[in-house]
Scaffold this active site. Sequence first.
Site, mmCIF file in Angstrom:
data_model
loop_
_atom_site.group_PDB
_atom_site.id
_atom_site.type_symbol
_atom_site.label_atom_id
_atom_site.label_comp_id
_atom_site.label_asym_id
_atom_site.label_seq_id
_atom_site.Cartn_x
_atom_site.Cartn_y
_atom_site.Cartn_z
ATOM 1 N N SER A 66 31.968 39.853 51.667
ATOM 2 C CA SER A 66 30.754 39.869 50.844
ATOM 3 C C SER A 66 29.571 40.226 51.723
ATOM 4 C CB SER A 66 30.521 38.478 50.252
ATOM 5 O OG SER A 66 29.247 38.391 49.658
ATOM 6 N N TYR A 109 29.260 29.386 50.281
ATOM 7 C CA TYR A 109 29.875 30.697 50.016
ATOM 8 C C TYR A 109 29.715 31.607 51.233
ATOM 9 C CZ TYR A 109 30.972 35.040 47.577
ATOM 10 O OH TYR A 109 31.537 36.234 47.199
HETATM 11 P P1 NDP Z 1 36.159 37.111 39.154
HETATM 12 O O1 NDP Z 1 35.800 35.692 38.855
HETATM 13 O O2 NDP Z 1 36.095 38.119 38.052
HETATM 14 O O3 NDP Z 1 37.608 37.198 39.803
HETATM 15 C C1 NDP Z 1 38.099 36.218 40.696
HETATM 16 C C2 NDP Z 1 39.594 36.316 40.731
HETATM 17 O O4 NDP Z 1 40.096 35.354 41.692
HETATM 18 C C3 NDP Z 1 40.246 36.003 39.392
HETATM 19 O O5 NDP Z 1 41.274 36.928 39.141
HETATM 20 C C4 NDP Z 1 40.817 34.613 39.597
HETATM 21 O O6 NDP Z 1 42.018 34.482 38.829
HETATM 22 C C5 NDP Z 1 41.155 34.645 41.079
HETATM 23 N N1 NDP Z 1 41.303 33.315 41.648
HETATM 24 C C6 NDP Z 1 40.342 32.376 41.827
HETATM 25 N N2 NDP Z 1 40.889 31.261 42.320
HETATM 26 C C7 NDP Z 1 42.223 31.494 42.451
HETATM 27 C C8 NDP Z 1 43.323 30.721 42.888
HETATM 28 N N3 NDP Z 1 43.161 29.453 43.321
HETATM 29 N N4 NDP Z 1 44.559 31.282 42.883
HETATM 30 C C9 NDP Z 1 44.727 32.555 42.453
HETATM 31 N N5 NDP Z 1 43.738 33.335 42.031
HETATM 32 C C10 NDP Z 1 42.493 32.807 42.022
HETATM 33 O O7 NDP Z 1 35.174 37.531 40.345
HETATM 34 P P2 NDP Z 1 35.111 38.838 41.285
HETATM 35 O O8 NDP Z 1 36.000 39.910 40.817
HETATM 36 O O9 NDP Z 1 33.682 39.104 41.487
HETATM 37 O O10 NDP Z 1 35.677 38.222 42.647
HETATM 38 C C11 NDP Z 1 36.646 38.868 43.459
HETATM 39 C C12 NDP Z 1 36.248 38.717 44.916
HETATM 40 O O11 NDP Z 1 35.029 39.435 45.150
HETATM 41 C C13 NDP Z 1 35.986 37.284 45.366
HETATM 42 O O12 NDP Z 1 36.562 37.068 46.634
HETATM 43 C C14 NDP Z 1 34.467 37.225 45.442
HETATM 44 O O13 NDP Z 1 34.040 36.245 46.355
HETATM 45 C C15 NDP Z 1 34.162 38.644 45.915
HETATM 46 N N6 NDP Z 1 32.794 39.099 45.730
HETATM 47 C C16 NDP Z 1 32.229 39.167 44.473
HETATM 48 C C17 NDP Z 1 30.928 39.612 44.331
HETATM 49 C C18 NDP Z 1 30.260 39.686 42.996
HETATM 50 O O14 NDP Z 1 29.011 39.883 42.936
HETATM 51 N N7 NDP Z 1 30.974 39.563 41.888
HETATM 52 C C19 NDP Z 1 30.111 40.017 45.500
HETATM 53 C C20 NDP Z 1 30.803 39.912 46.750
HETATM 54 C C21 NDP Z 1 32.092 39.492 46.849
HETATM 55 P P3 NDP Z 1 42.485 33.163 38.020
HETATM 56 O O15 NDP Z 1 41.264 32.371 37.669
HETATM 57 O O16 NDP Z 1 43.212 33.727 36.839
HETATM 58 O O17 NDP Z 1 43.415 32.463 38.967
#
Ligand code: NDP
Length: 248
Positions: free
Chosen positions: A133, A145
């Site tokens: 990030s 975070y």
């Molecule tokens: P979302 O919330 O849309 O996606 C997060 C994903 O992580 C979901 O598919 C969720 O699936 C999965 N997840 C969370 N916890 C678990 C777990 N314990 N086991 C398995 N899967 C898990 O957010 P983003 O797409 O934005 O996030 C993706 C990545 O991008 C993250 O690492 C986030 O920190 C990073 N990021 C996002 C930014 C933004 O502005 N959106 C900016 C910078 C980085 P489920 O709940 O079905 O398990």
Amino acid sequence: MTLSDYRTALVTGASSGIGAATVAALSRRGLRVHALARRIDRLERLADSTGCAIHRLDVRETAALHQLVGSIKPDILVNNAGLGRAFGSLATAEIDDIERTLDTNVTAAVHAIRAALPAMIDRADGHIVNIGSMAGLHAIPAALYGASKGAIHMLSTDLRLELEGTGVRVTEICPGRVSTGFYDVAIDDTELSAMAKDSGVDEVTSDDIADAIVYALEAPWRVNVNRIELQPTEQTYGGSQFVPKGLR
Ligand code: NDP
């Protein structure tokens, strides 16, 4: 070896946002993509639209994660599962928020890499993509975070050194604001979550991030794309603030 030579990819956190877009992008390029997350209904819809294989798993289940990654032996591992609980307030974070954030964003990524590396090193190729990030590179008022993504930054940087001579490539993707479900998960209060979500700017999309990942994977084998940092044109960081004591 580069993207056209790879056969198998594993994407964690594939049920929404960046992960789902990455599964779709890699599937379109003919890879056998394994999509991992907890929300099975979303994974099933993704399988219908992309043909990916799906795995319902919480990445904090360490033994099961090692077993799954070790059995798939992916050419590409995209460590994407992540969240930002207690975003913006370590002072009021619950114990569970702290543990969920660090266990998901950091510990699980380390375990997934540990499980994927032996086969990659044996084959002398492979690509690890860690979703970091902007918060891992620059100061933002989100200490928990930021600490988790700062760890991903050094994990990626140090891993490249450890893997020198193995043929395995490591890329860190550092997004700023991306339009996803991130704030729905980060903040329970629906009003505050809606406020956090409403940046009012033209945000980067999950497909934009997937394109960046594909760019790194498609680079000729001689090129390791170390890091891609991308954020909305209308977002920036840095500067200086003056905040009188007692204002909060
Ligand atoms: P979302 O919330 O849309 O996606 C997060 C994903 O992580 C979901 O598919 C969720 O699936 C999965 N997840 C969370 N916890 C678990 C777990 N314990 N086991 C398995 N899967 C898990 O957010 P983003 O797409 O934005 O996030 C993706 C990545 O991008 C993250 O690492 C986030 O920190 C990073 N990021 C996002 C930014 C933004 O502005 N959106 C900016 C910078 C980085 P489920 O709940 O079905 O398990």
